[in-house]
Design an enzyme around this catalytic site. Structure first.
Site, mmCIF file in Angstrom:
data_model
loop_
_atom_site.group_PDB
_atom_site.id
_atom_site.type_symbol
_atom_site.label_atom_id
_atom_site.label_comp_id
_atom_site.label_asym_id
_atom_site.label_seq_id
_atom_site.Cartn_x
_atom_site.Cartn_y
_atom_site.Cartn_z
ATOM 1 N N GLY A 9 0.830 -1.194 0.000
ATOM 2 C CA GLY A 9 0.000 0.000 0.000
ATOM 3 C C GLY A 9 0.861 1.239 0.000
ATOM 4 O O GLY A 9 0.490 2.279 0.554
ATOM 5 N N TYR A 161 -15.368 -3.985 6.633
ATOM 6 C CA TYR A 161 -14.101 -3.305 6.894
ATOM 7 C C TYR A 161 -13.712 -3.421 8.373
ATOM 8 O O TYR A 161 -12.562 -3.721 8.708
ATOM 9 C CB TYR A 161 -14.219 -1.834 6.501
ATOM 10 C CG TYR A 161 -12.979 -1.027 6.802
ATOM 11 C CD1 TYR A 161 -11.820 -1.192 6.051
ATOM 12 C CD2 TYR A 161 -12.967 -0.104 7.842
ATOM 13 C CE1 TYR A 161 -10.680 -0.463 6.337
ATOM 14 C CE2 TYR A 161 -11.836 0.632 8.130
ATOM 15 C CZ TYR A 161 -10.692 0.452 7.373
ATOM 16 O OH TYR A 161 -9.568 1.176 7.663
#
Length: 331
Positions: A9, A161
């Site tokens: 990321g 999430y």
């Protein structure tokens, strides 16, 4: 001499900010990202931060576990040693999405893919450090090891999430138990001003709401957790700011951590015995990773979230404060 630090990321947001700071300190940073354009921009920025030295980079999509295996293969080829693995890739998916591997995309991108990558790199991580980007949002969701494919009829972006962020903490604590030679920590980066979220309203709030943490500040916390002297860290700790905090009860559930580890090993094609013995599985010959790789996986994902607490000194001997921050629909 600098350390070798892998940042997944790393092409935007918190990961990119951390990569720039780590490179400026003289570390050898390896960037993993998904989007080619953002990855090219990240490489240029980290090169500048490093004084002209271009970082090694890989492109990979965490929605495809074959690519994760290929990424691990490439990292093993180019890295005689990995000092820090920063599992920072992740994000939220708008609407239910099942990956080609058969799992709900949020749990795969945020948990299963980094779980697999970390296990495949296990031999390079002896005496090293693993830093997992979690979130205070873990308070609102509990992962279900028996339902990693999710349920389209009951899908909620925030529930998925939040459960995945709790899985990050459970992975951290179970890795600490199984791998005593690896320092593992998780952290809440703060509610970061990034391109985070699923849906226009959430994305708007994460870009323009007052009081948001900058990516640079959150990246600074990731950089600190990656390089702080080992004596200053609590192995297995969940950090809010520079102080360890106590996650919510379900994220401290040892039985759930064991079940999740076993289910994750099965889901990713690892024998559970190998996850203890640290024997990486050979990568698939059909994987498609390039000399570049992943970030948030597929769909409208972005960097992580949360509200960072004010850093406090921690003796490591007193009971940890409860991570009781109020969670709104934007955290």
């Amino acid at each position: 001499m600098g350390q070798t630090i892998v940042v997944t990321g790393g092409s935007s947001g918190v990961g990119l900010a951390a990569a720039e700071q780590l490179a400026a300190q003289g570390n050898e940073v390896i960037i993993v990202g998904r989007d080619p354009e953002r990855l090219a921009n990240a490489v240029a920025r980290v090169t500048t931060a490093a004084g002209g030295r271009e970082p090694v980079w890989f492109r990979c999509d965490f929605d495809d576990l074959a690519q994760v295996r290929e990424l691990a293969d490439r990292l093993l080829e180019v890295c005689p040693r990995i000092d820090v693995l920063a599992n920072n890739a992740g994000g939220m998916v708008e609407g239910y999405h099942c990956t080609p591997d058969g799992f709900e995309a949020t749990i795969q991108g945020n948990h299963l893919a980094p779980f697999l990558l970390t296990n495949l790199l296990r031999e390079r991580l002896r005496g090293a450090r693993v830093v997992n980007t979690s979130s205070r949002a873990h308070q609102r969701g509990r992962p279900d090891p028996e339902r990693l494919a999710g349920d389209p009829a009951r899908y909620s972006s925030w529930q998925a999430y939040s459960g995945a962020k709790a899985a990050n903490i459970l992975f951290t604590t179970e890795a600490t138990r199984r791998w005593p030679d690896v320092t593992s920590v998780a952290f809440h980066p703060g509610v970061v001003r990034t391109n985070f979220g699923a849906g226009r309203i959430t994305r708007f709030l994460y870009r323009y709401a007052p009081g948001l943490v900058t990516a640079e500040k959150a990246g600074g916390l990731l950089a600190w957790l990656s390089t702080a002297p080992e004596a200053e860290l609590v192995n297995g700790g969940y950090y809010v700011g520079r102080s360890p905090a106590r996650p919510w009860a379900h994220a401290r559930d040892e039985h759930l951590a064991v079940r999740l580890w076993a289910a994750s090993a099965e889901a990713t094609g690892l024998r559970e015995a190998d996850t203890d013995a640290a024997t990486p599985r050979a990568a698939d010959s059909t994987a498609t990773t390039q000399h570049n790789t992943t970030t948030d996986t597929t769909g409208p994902r972005a960097a992580d979230d949360g509200t960072a607490a004010t850093p406090e000194a921690s003796t490591g001997t007193t009971p940890l404060p409860e991570d009781d921050g109020t969670i709104s629909p934007t955290t």
